[in-house]
Design a protein around this motif. Structure first.
Motif, PDB file in Angstrom:
ATOM      1  N   LEU A   1       0.783  -1.286  -0.057  1.00 16.43           N
ATOM      2  CA  LEU A   1      -0.131   0.045   0.020  1.00 16.43           C
ATOM      3  C   LEU A   1       0.842   1.252  -0.079  1.00 16.43           C
ATOM      4  CD1 LEU A   1      -2.722  -1.159   2.489  1.00 16.43           C
ATOM      5  CD2 LEU A   1      -3.160  -0.666  -0.098  1.00 16.43           C
ATOM      6  N   LEU A   2       1.664   1.484   0.829  1.00 14.59           N
ATOM      7  CA  LEU A   2       2.889   2.371   0.431  1.00 14.59           C
ATOM      8  C   LEU A   2       3.399   2.398  -0.783  1.00 14.59           C
ATOM      9  CD1 LEU A   2       5.000   1.877   3.795  1.00 14.59           C
ATOM     10  CD2 LEU A   2       3.243   3.713   3.452  1.00 14.59           C
ATOM     11  N   VAL A   3       3.652   1.519  -1.557  1.00 15.77           N
ATOM     12  CA  VAL A   3       4.090   1.818  -3.106  1.00 15.77           C
ATOM     13  C   VAL A   3       2.830   2.262  -3.799  1.00 15.77           C
ATOM     14  CG1 VAL A   3       4.667   0.472  -5.206  1.00 15.77           C
ATOM     15  CG2 VAL A   3       5.528  -0.255  -2.993  1.00 15.77           C
ATOM     16  N   ASP A   4       1.527   1.981  -3.423  1.00 14.96           N
ATOM     17  CA  ASP A   4       0.441   2.410  -3.923  1.00 14.96           C
ATOM     18  C   ASP A   4       0.309   4.231  -3.805  1.00 14.96           C
ATOM     19  OD1 ASP A   4      -0.479   0.140  -5.100  1.00 14.96           O
ATOM     20  OD2 ASP A   4      -1.833  -0.127  -3.409  1.00 14.96           O
ATOM     21  N   VAL A   5       0.619   4.519  -2.581  1.00 14.61           N
ATOM     22  CA  VAL A   5       0.617   5.578  -1.997  1.00 14.61           C
ATOM     23  C   VAL A   5       1.448   6.716  -2.832  1.00 14.61           C
ATOM     24  CG1 VAL A   5       1.160   7.473  -0.107  1.00 14.61           C
ATOM     25  CG2 VAL A   5      -0.165   5.460   0.243  1.00 14.61           C
ATOM     26  N   GLU A   6       2.900   6.095  -3.125  1.00 15.07           N
ATOM     27  CA  GLU A   6       3.957   6.623  -3.911  1.00 15.07           C
ATOM     28  C   GLU A   6       3.359   6.813  -5.342  1.00 15.07           C
ATOM     29  OE1 GLU A   6       6.466   8.334  -2.814  1.00 15.07           O
ATOM     30  OE2 GLU A   6       6.110   7.732  -0.834  1.00 15.07           O
TER      31      GLU A   6
ATOM     32  N   GLU B   1      -6.460   7.065  -1.257  1.00 15.30           N
ATOM     33  CA  GLU B   1      -6.985   6.204  -0.521  1.00 15.30           C
ATOM     34  C   GLU B   1      -6.353   4.911   0.051  1.00 15.30           C
ATOM     35  OE1 GLU B   1     -10.415   4.208   1.098  1.00 15.30           O
ATOM     36  OE2 GLU B   1     -10.226   6.402   0.272  1.00 15.30           O
ATOM     37  N   ALA B   2      -5.101   4.519  -0.271  1.00 13.16           N
ATOM     38  CA  ALA B   2      -4.304   3.684   0.434  1.00 13.16           C
ATOM     39  C   ALA B   2      -3.680   4.212   1.868  1.00 13.16           C
ATOM     40  CB  ALA B   2      -2.987   3.408  -0.612  1.00 13.16           C
ATOM     41  N   TRP B   3      -3.922   5.493   2.163  1.00 13.76           N
ATOM     42  CA  TRP B   3      -3.684   5.813   3.505  1.00 13.76           C
ATOM     43  C   TRP B   3      -4.696   5.310   4.367  1.00 13.76           C
ATOM     44  CZ3 TRP B   3       0.803   6.486   4.760  1.00 13.76           C
ATOM     45  CH2 TRP B   3       2.042   7.147   4.126  1.00 13.76           C
ATOM     46  N   ASN B   4      -5.840   5.242   4.043  1.00 16.01           N
ATOM     47  CA  ASN B   4      -6.927   4.743   4.874  1.00 16.01           C
ATOM     48  C   ASN B   4      -6.974   3.498   5.079  1.00 16.01           C
ATOM     49  OD1 ASN B   4      -8.196   7.299   5.003  1.00 16.01           O
ATOM     50  ND2 ASN B   4      -9.425   7.021   3.223  1.00 16.01           N
ATOM     51  N   GLN B   5      -6.638   2.744   4.085  1.00 14.68           N
ATOM     52  CA  GLN B   5      -6.391   1.137   4.194  1.00 14.68           C
ATOM     53  C   GLN B   5      -5.115   0.677   5.043  1.00 14.68           C
ATOM     54  OE1 GLN B   5      -6.636  -0.858   0.134  1.00 14.68           O
ATOM     55  NE2 GLN B   5      -7.089   1.094  -0.476  1.00 14.68           N
ATOM     56  N   ILE B   6      -4.172   1.731   4.860  1.00 17.31           N
ATOM     57  CA  ILE B   6      -3.067   1.489   5.959  1.00 17.31           C
ATOM     58  C   ILE B   6      -3.502   1.800   7.234  1.00 17.31           C
ATOM     59  CG2 ILE B   6      -0.733   2.382   6.792  1.00 17.31           C
ATOM     60  CD1 ILE B   6      -0.098   2.827   3.450  1.00 17.31           C
ATOM     61  N   TYR B   7      -4.468   2.737   7.535  1.00 14.14           N
ATOM     62  CA  TYR B   7      -4.598   3.029   8.861  1.00 14.14           C
ATOM     63  C   TYR B   7      -5.463   1.930   9.404  1.00 14.14           C
ATOM     64  CZ  TYR B   7      -6.935   5.513  12.575  1.00 14.14           C
ATOM     65  OH  TYR B   7      -7.448   5.826  13.858  1.00 14.14           O
ATOM     66  N   ASN B   8      -6.400   1.237   8.534  1.00 19.41           N
ATOM     67  CA  ASN B   8      -7.228   0.161   9.160  1.00 19.41           C
ATOM     68  C   ASN B   8      -6.274  -0.990   9.368  1.00 19.41           C
ATOM     69  OD1 ASN B   8      -9.602   1.764   8.892  1.00 19.41           O
ATOM     70  ND2 ASN B   8      -9.780   1.212   6.662  1.00 19.41           N
TER      71      ASN B   8
ATOM     72  N   TRP C   1      -2.054  10.012  14.139  1.00 19.31           N
ATOM     73  CA  TRP C   1      -2.245  10.006  12.641  1.00 19.31           C
ATOM     74  C   TRP C   1      -2.583  11.633  12.002  1.00 19.31           C
ATOM     75  CZ3 TRP C   1      -1.168   5.626  10.185  1.00 19.31           C
ATOM     76  CH2 TRP C   1      -1.338   5.771   9.087  1.00 19.31           C
ATOM     77  N   LEU C   2      -3.474  12.176  12.964  1.00 21.60           N
ATOM     78  CA  LEU C   2      -3.675  13.529  12.399  1.00 21.60           C
ATOM     79  C   LEU C   2      -2.236  14.480  12.338  1.00 21.60           C
ATOM     80  CD1 LEU C   2      -6.759  14.671  14.321  1.00 21.60           C
ATOM     81  CD2 LEU C   2      -6.564  14.371  11.920  1.00 21.60           C
TER      82      LEU C   2
END
Length: 208
Positions: free
Chosen positions: A28-33, A38-45, A77-78
């Motif tokens: 997901l970090l690769v997706d963010v880059e 939206e990948a950040w929300n998935q990482i958080y979960n 997170w904020l």
């Protein structure tokens, strides 16, 4: 418990992330880059459970009356979101989270003590003994941070080990991965850092 005993007893909580979860975070970090916000929300979960577990341990250890594990996770997170951080990999993200949690705890401790000192010092309280104990622990937290800042100027890697273990609640293996050193080196660095911090705290006692 004395100030120095804190470092003798500091043990990171047991890691709970599975290999599949860690691999998912890395992907997901690769997706963010690549621009997938939206990948950040998935990482958080994915990391929320571990973040909450670490936050519970930190809140118990530092006895901060104005903050709960849930609010610590949210504020962390904020803080990261406001800084528009970019994580290269899962271990880098873990390091950033540990630092953010540290500063959230410090900010809350300063806010609590500033608020109390602004009140009438002669106001009686039914829980005065408890309040004094809490204030002392908050002041110790700030003293530890000041000692840690002095350690940064002496040996930045030792300071990172303290930040990741004491504030981030990470295992020795995780710290080694983040810093690119062996577990044996992590243990040696922790011993050196603890000795330095204890000597600093002895020479700079918590204010009464």
């Amino acid at each position: 418990m004395s100030t120095t005993d804190r470092f003798d007893d500091a043990e990171p909580p047991e890691a709970a992330s599975t290999g599949d979860t860690l691999a998912s975070v890395t992907r997901l970090l690769v997706d963010v880059e690549e621009g997938n916000d939206e990948a950040w929300n998935q990482i958080y979960n994915l990391v929320y459970h571990d973040l909450h577990r670490i936050a519970r341990s930190l809140v118990r250890q530092h006895v901060q009356p104005g903050i709960s594990p849930t609010s610590l996770v949210s504020e962390t997170w904020l803080r990261l979101a406001r800084s528009q951080f970019s994580a290269r990999c899962r271990s880098h993200l873990t390091s950033l989270i540990a630092r953010a949690m540290r500063f959230v705890l410090l900010d809350e401790a300063r806010r609590t003590l500033t608020t109390k000192r602004g009140n009438n010092p002669f106001t009686e309280s039914l829980s005065e003994t408890h309040e004094l104990a809490v204030d002392s622990q908050l002041e110790q937290l700030l003293e530890i941070n000041e000692a840690l800042e002095r350690l940064v100027r002496v040996d930045s890697r030792l300071a990172r080990v303290v930040e990741l273990r004491y504030f981030g609640g990470l295992e020795e293996e995780e710290i080694g991965e983040i810093l690119g050193i062996t577990v044996r080196t992590v243990r040696r660095d922790w011993r050196k850092a603890r000795a330095f911090l204890q000597s600093q705290l002895d020479n700079h006692p918590t204010h009464s």
